[in-house]
Design an enzyme around this catalytic site. Structure first.
Site: not given
Lengths: 443, 425
Positions: B135, B137, B388
């Site tokens: 249910f 795509c 960092c």
């Protein structure tokens, strides 16, 4: 001004650092951390915004990348090849502190600038004509950088070069595994394409043209005549055939062909960068046994450690703490007599010995040409090196200097920076209503 | 004695040797592929969606690359199976015969009640261990009234789930679309329809890029394109949130199969801690192959042993109680950044990040390259630590400011005192 001939011994050399493919350049560019206030920029004498040009390679803005390079250093193409990046930008890459290979800034710079050349991108145009004229002595990197910057400001330039070739040591002296003479000529052509820079070759200032002539015809003078001939060893037999100055010999195989048939063993006297270049070049030209003869130790040689490390990988020998004292013919070759030196470079009694050689190159420094101009009031030299301030000003109004003539023999990138700095100083001097040709500015 | 974790998984009644399933997608297109995947170590596979076989376009995938890393996000406009149903069912039977202990879940997408009835029967006849109702795509099939067109309408979802449950004897999972404002009502709809579990997320409606010279979005099909479904590593945060949102909802009680950007065992653990009983993987397999499962199994096993989890159900949902609301966060909890000068390499990325993107409290010292943090201004936002490049160089350290814990809700409700604001000039 002529292009180097195609028949040159140097063409046998491959690039020691091959050009990047696009994939290699992207991978390397994407590794760059894009540091703030980056140490690599601070390490560059011309202050190229290195993280910026690298980021532009990564974003597929190669045109902008090359612009960033050329805006800071119009000799960016040759510097990419010839700079000792290991002791400049690459040496200061923060990755060195992490135990990670530093960014290959030189190779990335070559990538961007080569593409710019190949595509024929032009970035610069001459400024609006100011009516000012500047004479530049010597057509090496310092004068080229100075003239290009002056043209952008609108000043007319005339370069006087005593040789037939232009580009200075970039053309005649750079190790061919870094850059060959024709590529240097490409750069000269590219720089001159801004227009309005006249190059007069075969004219030696002081012999063919006097400084009085220049002061009459020009508003300012830039001295970029570099260094003089090879220094010569004061030793018996030093004029025998088979003994050459290294710089002179290198120029011969860069601009033409040298015959090394029968040369089995060559000695290069010296421990600086010219000596290291020379031994690697002789090896590459096919001499089987090449050795460097240096008075000091490996730790104290002035040649770059990374260059000497490469030489050692090419099976080049060194004879440390040894001083040649004389030369004599021996059969078809030479016999070099030498003594061993102690740590203070004092000869050790009884250490005399002979070294056979078919060829000897002297790489013990070059003469300084400052004496050519010290008779001009206000100009001073120290050991032949012209004394200038941070802007290249000599002390004689209207006279500026840069490159090897003033720094005593540094890198192309130093010459580029000094030439550009002098151009800014000359422009400022003009802006203050000065000129060699005007009463208030004349000497 | 060291624990030897048991990776055996039961998700909505579907059993598999481990919680790693291949999601319904190109890697599960055929029996030959799925058998190789099982040989590599995958515990289950959701068969590429079956329905009326379709015709695909050329040029189906696109990717988002970041700083030289290909496909941190991925997008496709491929549809359901284009292979004959007879062939698919024959291969399903063959796989189940050879791999009886592995889970084969068949993904389905058809329109009418009769079609659902027939395809469910054929799937079960072939030996399916479970069914997954596609249910979700968001491209192509939804234009024909299927896929996300169903998943975006809770009532339709509930009705069709009900049909499937009427006909199915094996467990039914409903695969949810993330292309909704709030995932919870859609999970509840599946639950109301009788589903045994849900799987989420399906792909996110997306345009992966634009060809800036041809002026056409990508992937380019001739001179046109259409929206695709976005997936891959970049969608993991969205998927984690939706999985967690259902898991923590008191009215939702179904098992969850987690999907969305799972690349490795660590991602899988994160999904499981937020409530997924199994995880499904597609994009990373498309990029690196079935072989990635070896590391997933090993990493999960070692993680479970390290934390003392003997079975999968012991870790599933372990982080759900700690997924709360902003109003329940302790406003008096205070951290500041600390830089380890020894390991700092002086790149000063933290300086720029803090100055341009945070609270201007990290400064170059002018003496050496190690920056200095003005702790009186540091709000503990984490940005410096994120930029960092040196592992463990910047740490976020808790500060004892003397204030008792106080949430916004407590502050509003009971007047609990709050510490003074930092960096709010």
């Amino acid at each position: 001004m002529s292009r180097p001939p195609s028949a040159r011994s140097e063409v046998v050399f491959d690039d020691f650092k091959p050009a990047y493919t696009a994939g290699q350049a992207l991978a390397e560019a994407n590794r760059c951390l894009y540091c703030s206030d980056a140490p690599c920029i601070q390490a560059c004498p011309t202050g190229i915004d290195i993280p910026e040009f690298i980021r532009k390679i990564a974003t597929d803005n190669v045109k902008g990348s090359a612009r960033t390079i050329f805006e800071a250093n119009v000799l960016g193409m040759s510097c990419a090849r010839v700079c000792p990046v290991e002791v400049l930008c690459v040496g200061d890459c923060v990755y060195n502190h992490m135990g990670i290979p530093p960014i290959q800034i030189g190779k990335l710079q070559r990538y961007a600038t080569d593409i710019a050349y190949d595509k024929g991108w032009s970035y610069f145009s001459a400024g609006e004509d100011t009516g000012k004229r500047v004479a530049l002595i010597g057509a090496g990197p310092a004068s080229l950088a100075c003239a290009h910057a002056l043209r952008r400001m609108g000043h007319a330039c005339t370069i006087f070069e005593k040789r037939d070739v232009v580009g200075g040591l970039n053309t005649t002296g750079v190790a061919p595994y870094k850059m060959k003479a024709d590529r240097s000529q490409d750069e000269v052509d590219w720089i001159l394409s801004i227009g309005g820079i006249e190059v007069t070759t075969g004219v030696e200032v002081g012999r063919d043209v006097s400084f009085a002539d220049l002061e009459r015809d020009f508003d300012a003078i830039f001295i970029g005549f570099g260094l003089g001939p090879d220094g010569w060893l004061a030793a018996e037999g030093n004029k025998l055939a088979g003994i050459h100055g290294a710089v002179e010999f290198i120029e011969r195989f860069k601009l033409g062909e040298v015959d090394l048939d029968g040369v089995e063993r060559a000695l290069v006297i010296g421990g600086g960068n010219t000596a290291v270049d020379a031994v690697r070049e002789l090896k590459g030209l096919g001499v089987a046994n090449v050795a460097m003869v240096y008075r000091g130790t490996e730790a104290r040689m002035s040649g770059y450690a990374h260059e000497w490390a490469a030489a050692k990988l090419e099976n080049i020998d060194a004879i440390w703490q040894t001083q040649p004292t004389g030369f004599a013919r021996s059969g078809d070759g030479l016999e070099v007599t030498a003594v061993k030196l102690d740590a203070d470079k004092t000869p050790i009694a009884g250490s005399e010995h002979g070294l056979p050689a078919d060829l000897v190159l002297l790489a013990i420094g070059q003469g300084k040409l400052g004496d050519l101009v010290v008779d001009l009031d206000g100009i001073t030299a120290e050991w032949g090196r012209l004394i200038v301030d941070g802007d290249g000003f000599t002390g004689r109004p209207g006279y500026y200097a840069g490159g090897d003539a003033a720094n005593g023999g540094k890198e192309v990138v130093n010459a580029a920076a000094e030439g550009k700095a002098a151009a800014r100083a000359i422009d400022a001097w003009f802006a203050a209503d000065n000129s060699l040709r005007s009463p208030e500015g004349g000497a | 004695m060291a624990i030897k974790p048991d990776l055996t998984t039961d998700c909505a009644g579907i059993r598999s040797p481990n919680p790693f399933w291949l999601a319904s997608a190109p890697p599960t297109n055929s029996g030959e592929q799925i058998m190789r995947a099982f040989d590599a170590g995958w515990g289950g596979a959701v068969w590429k969606t079956l329905g009326t076989p379709i015709q695909n376009v050329s040029s189906r995938f696109g990717a988002t690359n970041y700083r030289g890393t290909a496909a941190i996000g991925f997008n496709n406009i491929e549809l359901i199976t284009d292979r004959p149903l007879d062939v698919n069912f024959r291969e399903i039977a063959e796989v189940k015969k050879r791999y009886p202990d592995h889970a084969v879940i068949v993904s389905l997408m058809v329109e009418t009640r009769e079609e659902w009835k027939e395809i469910i029967k054929r799937s079960e006849d072939a030996g399916a261990d479970g069914l997954e109702l596609n249910f979700g795509c968001p491209h192509g099939m939804c234009e024909r009234g299927m896929g996300s067109a169903v998943g975006q309408e809770p009532k339709v979802n509930e009705r069709i789930t009900g049909w499937a449950k009427e006909f199915a004897t094996v467990p039914v999972l409903v695969k949810l679309t993330p292309n909704v404002g709030d995932i919870v009502p859609h999970g509840i709809a599946a639950q109301a329809g009788g589903a045994d579990g849900v799987s989420l997320i399906n792909t996110i409606k997306s345009i992966i890029g634009v060809d800036i010279d041809r002026f056409v979005p990508e992937p380019r099909v001739g001179g046109l394109s259409t929206n695709g479904g976005y997936c891959g590593a970049a969608v993991k945060p969205i998927a984690l949130h939706m999985v967690g949102a259902l898991a923590r909802d008191f009215t939702f009680e179904l098992p969850i199969s987690g999907i969305g950007g799972v690349r490795d065992w660590r991602d899988a653990v994160e999904f499981m801690l937020l409530g997924a009983a199994s995880v499904q993987v597609c994009t990373e397999v498309m990029l690196r192959g079935y072989r990635i499962v070896e590391d997933m199994i090993e990493g999960l096993t070692d993680y479970m042993a390290t934390h003392g989890f003997a079975t999968i159900d012991q870790l599933v949902g372990k982080a759900v109680p700690n997924f709360s609301e902003w109003g329940e966060l302790d406003l008096n909890y205070e951290t500041i950044a600390k830089i380890d000068a020894e390991s700092c390499i002086g790149c000063q990325l933290c300086v720029t990040a803090c100055h341009d993107g945070a609270h201007q409290c990290i400064h170059p010292t002018g003496d050496g390259r190690v920056p200095v943090i003005d702790e009186s201004e540091c709000v503990g936002c984490n940005l410096c630590q994120i930029v960092c490049p040196v592992p463990d160089c910047i740490s976020m350290v808790q500060v004892d400011n003397g204030f008792a814990p106080a949430t916004w809700n407590q502050h509003i409700g009971d007047g609990a005192p709050l510490r003074p604001k930092k960096g709010a000039h």
